[in-house]
Motif scaffolding. Structure first.
Motif, PDB file in Angstrom:
ATOM      1  N   UNK A 382       5.378  -6.338  -9.021  1.00  0.00           N
ATOM      2  CA  UNK A 382       5.329  -7.714  -9.389  1.00  0.00           C
ATOM      3  C   UNK A 382       6.340  -8.301 -10.358  1.00  0.00           C
ATOM      4  N   UNK A 383       7.440  -7.520 -10.531  1.00  0.00           N
ATOM      5  CA  UNK A 383       8.578  -7.989 -11.195  1.00  0.00           C
ATOM      6  C   UNK A 383       9.027  -9.297 -10.851  1.00  0.00           C
ATOM      7  N   UNK A 384       9.071  -9.586  -9.412  1.00  0.00           N
ATOM      8  CA  UNK A 384       9.545 -10.961  -8.802  1.00  0.00           C
ATOM      9  C   UNK A 384       8.789 -11.907  -9.083  1.00  0.00           C
ATOM     10  N   UNK A 385       7.451 -11.532  -9.783  1.00  0.00           N
ATOM     11  CA  UNK A 385       6.781 -12.900 -10.129  1.00  0.00           C
ATOM     12  C   UNK A 385       7.100 -13.404 -11.501  1.00  0.00           C
ATOM     13  N   UNK A 386       7.588 -12.236 -12.330  1.00  0.00           N
ATOM     14  CA  UNK A 386       8.089 -12.787 -13.701  1.00  0.00           C
ATOM     15  C   UNK A 386       9.625 -13.235 -13.852  1.00  0.00           C
TER      16      UNK A 386
END
Lengths: 466, 466
Positions: A382-386
Motif C-alpha cells: 500500500x506504499x503506492x497509495x501514500x
C-alpha cells in the motif's frame, strides 16, 4: 668527559647510542655552543669503544648540524635552540574515525552489491597479469593510463554508448573526484561552474574546494534549465543527462541540443557529462551520450567503474576533446597516472575477455529484479497509495514522492528507527527548494536482495503507517 | 508509411534497426516536428514485425525525446535540431604521445632500478591478499587508507625516522602529486606558497595549477633561506630538508629550528616536509625529520613509495597534525581513498613481514655501490679535474659542478650525442640563477649498473674532452 652508558646488549648500535647521548646533552644545554668535544681517539679510549664508533656518532652530529668541525682543531658544539622533542609524552591518541552506521535494510545509493562481482575471474586475471606482465608492472605507466586499458575503454564506449573516442583521448584516473579536481586545473577557475540543483553533492564540494565559483542551476522536467545558464554566469557545467541524480530525469534530445548550442555560443564553455550509472538502463537501448552529439569539442565525458564493478577499484576515465588533450599534454604531462598499472592491466583483460559485458548483463538482470520486487512490494504493502515512484527506467535508485503527512526528516528518522535506511531528497538540495515541494526519499536498490524488499517495506509501513 | 529495410540477418535486433531508421528520418528532417507516426499496430502490420518490436523502437525514441506520446492520440515527432552526428567521418587520428627518448647510459633521476624490487615476494603477497581478503577488497575503503597499511607506515616512521605518528593521522594517496593538490584544498589558496629555488619542478607546477600563488625561495648552503620568507609573503612552504633536490643539501638542525620558529610566528603557517628519498642515506643514521622536532602542529610530513619501491605503485602518504586531521574529517571526508584497497593490503603485508626493510637495505647497498663506482670512475677518467661532485651522503643523485668551458646546454647536448643522459641544474631553476654560477649537471645513479659507470664516464670524456 662525556660518559654515556653504552650498552652492548642494546638493540641499537653503539655509535647510535653515543650519538643520541651527545645530542641530548646539546639539546639540554649541558654541552654549550662553542664548547670543544674530545678528539675521536681520546673519547674512544675513554669509552673503550673503537674510533669507528666515535666517528659514526660525530659524523651524524656533523651532518645534522649539532657539531661543526674545524680542520686541525677538532669538533665544536653548534648553537641550537633547546627544543621540546617528541621524546616527550605523545598527544592523547586520536579517536579512530567512526564506522558508517549500517541498518538491516539499507536503501543507500553509495555502494553496489559487490557479491555480483566475478571475483574469481578477476583474481585469475590478476594472477595472469602478475606472471605475464611482471616487467611492465613496475615501470611508471603512461600518464593517461596504460594503452591496453584505453583501447578497451574506447571499444566499450563505441559499442555501448555510440561514442567514437580515440584511445589517445582517454585519461584514466583514480576516481571521478580526482578527474574533476584535475579538470578544474585544465579548464581554469575563472567563470562559474554550474551544477544541477538538486544534484549529487560531491561535484559541488569538489569544484568549490578546488577554488571554482560554483553556481547551482535549477532543473525542470527535462533536466538542467539551459535558459538559466547565461544569467547565472556559468562557463562550465556539470550534468548527468543519462539519468539525473537523484530525480532520475533522462534529458531529452532537444534539451541536449540546447545545451550543446549554449556551449558553442562562447569560447571556453564546456560541458562535463557525468555518465555515472548509464550502464544500468533497463528498457530499450541506452540513450546516446551528449558527447556523441557534440561536433564542437565542448563535451568532456566522464565515467567510472565504481558503479559498474566495485567502489574499491578507484578507476574512472574521461574523454577529452582533441584540443583539450593537446593542452593537457603540453601543460600537465608531468602528472603521473594516479592508478596502479596492475589494476589497469587486469581491467583491460577483463574488458577484452568480454567479462565486463557479461558482468554488466548479469548485474542489470539482478538489479532489474530488485527494482521490480521493490515496486511490487510497494503495491502490495500500500506504499503506492501514500506516495509515488519516479526515476525512469535507468540507474540504480528510485525517487519516492510522499504525501505531506510528515517531513522528510521525520520519514528518514522513523525509517531508521525501524531498521530501514533511506536518504532525503533535501540532502541533494544546494539552495532551498520551493516551499510547496512534497517530501521525497531516495531509494537505492543495489544493496537489498529481491526477497528482502517485501520485509523492508513492511518495516517501512510500520514506521510510516501508510 | 515508414519503410525501413529491416534485416533479420543483421546482428542488431529488429527494434533497434527500426529505432535507428526513424531517428535518422527525424534528424534528416524527412519526418517533421508535429507529424504523427503510424500506430504501433499499424506499423507492425505494415512491416511484418511484431508489435513488441515497434513498441521497443517507439519507447526508445520517446525516452530520448525524438517522439512524444499523447494519450489516445498517438505518437508525434518532436522538434529537434538537425545536428551533424558522429556517423560523419571521425577526426583524423591523434598522434600517440611520444615515448621518452632512452639513451644507453641514463643518469636520469626520474626512475629507480625496478630489478631490485622483490617481485616474486610481492606477487606472492598479492596472491595471499586475493585469497585471504577477498571480501574486504571490494568494499569502499577508509578515506584515509586501510588501517593495516596506516599502522605499518606509522611503525616504519617511528623506527626509521623518529616520527611518532598515530595511524589515525596518516592519509594514503595516489602519489605525492595527488596529496599536494589535496593539501592546497585543505590549507587554502590564500597567502603565498614558497618552494625551493632551485628545486624539484613538480611541487611548483602542481601548486600553481591548483591556484596557489607560488613564490620561489632562495637557498644558501644550509638550504632554504628562512630569513627570506617574510619578505616574500609566504604562508606555506614546501621543503626537502633531508636531501635537497637537486643540490643535495641536508638542512642542519639550527636551520630546521629557524624554519619551525617562522611557522610558529603566525597562525596558518605550515611546512610541507617532502621526505621523498630519505630512505637512501648512506652514512650514519637518518637525519630526524622536521616533523619530529615540531611541537606546534605546523609540519605536514609527506613521503612516497615511488622511490623506495616502484614508481608504478602510486602510493604516497602524509602525516597530518591533529588539528588539520580534524578539519579534514569535518570538511573533506567525502573524498574516497585514491588508492585501490588491493595494493594497500599487499603493501601492509609487505611492510609487516619485514620485506620493505630488507628491500631498503638491499637497495641502499646496491645504490651505494653505484655511487662509489661513479665517483671512482670519475677519478680514473679525470672527470674530477674538470668538475667536482656535491650532494652529500644521501639520496639517489649527485650534482656535478663543472668548469666553465661549456654551458650546461652544450654539456647536455654533447653527452646525449655520446649516448649519455644527464640533466642540467638549470632545469630546476625557477628564477634566473646568479650569472656567475658555474654549469652543473644532475646525475641520478639508480639506473646504471656499477660496472657500467666506467664505460659511461669514458663516453662522457669523449663528449666533453676533460
Amino acid at each position: 668527559m662525556l660518559t654515556p652508558i653504552l650498552n652492548s646488549a642494546d638493540r641499537r648500535p653503539l655509535y647510535e647510542q653515543l650519538y643520541r647521548h651527545i645530542r641530548a646533552e646539546i639539546e639540554a644545554g649541558r654541552l654549550r655552543a662553542g664548547e670543544r668535544l674530545p678528539s675521536k681517539r681520546a673519547l674512544a679510549a675513554h669509552l673503550k669503544v673503537s674510533v669507528v664508533t666515535v666517528e659514526g656518532a660525530y659524523g651524524q652530529l656533523l651532518a645534522e648540524g649539532y657539531l661543526r668541525s674545524e680542520p686541525k682543531r677538532g669538533f665544536f658544539v653548534q648553537a641550537v635552540q633547546q627544543e621540546r622533542r617528541t621524546d616527550a609524552p605523545a598527544a592523547p591518541p586520536l579517536a579512530p574515525s567512526r564506522p558508517r552506521a549500517s541498518l538491516p535494510y539499507d536503501f543507500s545509493t553509495s555502494g553496489v552489491d559487490t557479491s555480483l562481482f566475478p571475483f574469481s575471474t578477476w583474481a585469475k586475471l590478476m594472477r595472469e597479469v602478475l606472471s605475464a606482465q611482471a616487467d611492465s608492472l613496475l615501470a611508471a605507466s603512461h600518464p593517461q593510463g596504460v594503452p591496453e586499458l584505453r583501447r578497451a575503454v574506447a571499444e566499450h564506449l563505441y559499442r555501448f554508448r555510440g561514442i567514437r573516442a580515440d584511445p589517445e583521448q582517454i585519461v584514466v584516473g583514480a576516481g571521478s573526484e580526482t578527474l574533476i579536481a584535475f579538470l578544474v586545473q585544465l579548464l581554469g577557475r575563472d567563470g562559474g561552474y554550474g551544477v544541477e540543483d538538486p544534484g549529487y553533492a560531491k561535484p559541488h564540494r569538489i569544484l568549490s574546494s578546488c577554488g571554482a565559483a560554483v553556481r547551482p542551476v535549477p532543473l525542470d522536467g527535462h533536466g538542467l534549465r539551459v535558459d538559466a545558464l547565461s544569467a547565472l554566469k556559468v562557463r562550465v557545467v556539470h550534468v548527468t543527462p543519462s539519468h539525473h541524480y537523484p530525480l532520475g530525469i533522462v534529458m531529452p534530445v532537444a534539451r541536449r541540443q540546447a545545451l550543446l548550442r549554449w556551449a558553442s555560443e562562447q569560447p571556453g564553455r564546456y560541458i562535463l557529462e557525468d555518465d555515472y550509472d548509464s550502464e544500468f538502463r533497463f528498457s530499450g537501448r541506452p540513450i546516446p551520450a551528449l558527447q556523441s552529439l557534440d561536433s564542437g569539442e565542448r563535451v568532456i565525458y566522464l565515467n567510472t567503474f565504481a558503479k559498474s564493478l566495485a567502489p574499491s577499484l578507484r578507476i574512472s576515465y574521461m574523454v577529452l576533446p582533441p584540443h583539450l588533450l593537446e593542452r593537457w599534454r603540453r601543460e600537465f604531462w608531468f602528472y603521473s597516472s594516479t592508478v596502479p598499472s596492475f589494476e589497469q592491466y587486469a581491467l583491460a583483460r577483463f574488458m577484452e575477455g568480454g567479462h565486463f559485458e557479461r558482468h554488466l548483463n548479469r548485474s542489470r538482470t539482478r538489479y532489474k529484479a530488485r527494482r521490480e520486487a521493490l515496486l511490487s512490494a510497494a503495491r502490495d504493502t500500500g506504499l503506492t497509495r501514500a506516495g509515488s515512484f519516479a526515476g525512469g527506467d535507468a540507474g540504480l535508485h528510485l525517487l519516492l514522492w510522499m504525501d505531506r503527512r510528515w517531513t522528510e526528516a521525520e520519514l528518514v528518522e522513523r525509517a531508521a528507527a525501524a531498521g530501514v535506511g533511506v536518504s532525503p531528497l533535501s540532502a541533494c538540495d544546494l539552495t532551498p527548494p520551493p516551499p510547496d515541494r512534497p517530501p521525497a526519499l531516495i531509494l537505492g536498490y543495489t544493496r537489498i536482495a529481491a526477497e528482502d524488499m517485501a520485509p523492508a517495506l513492511r518495516h517501512l509501513k510500520g514506521a510510516w503507517g501508510f
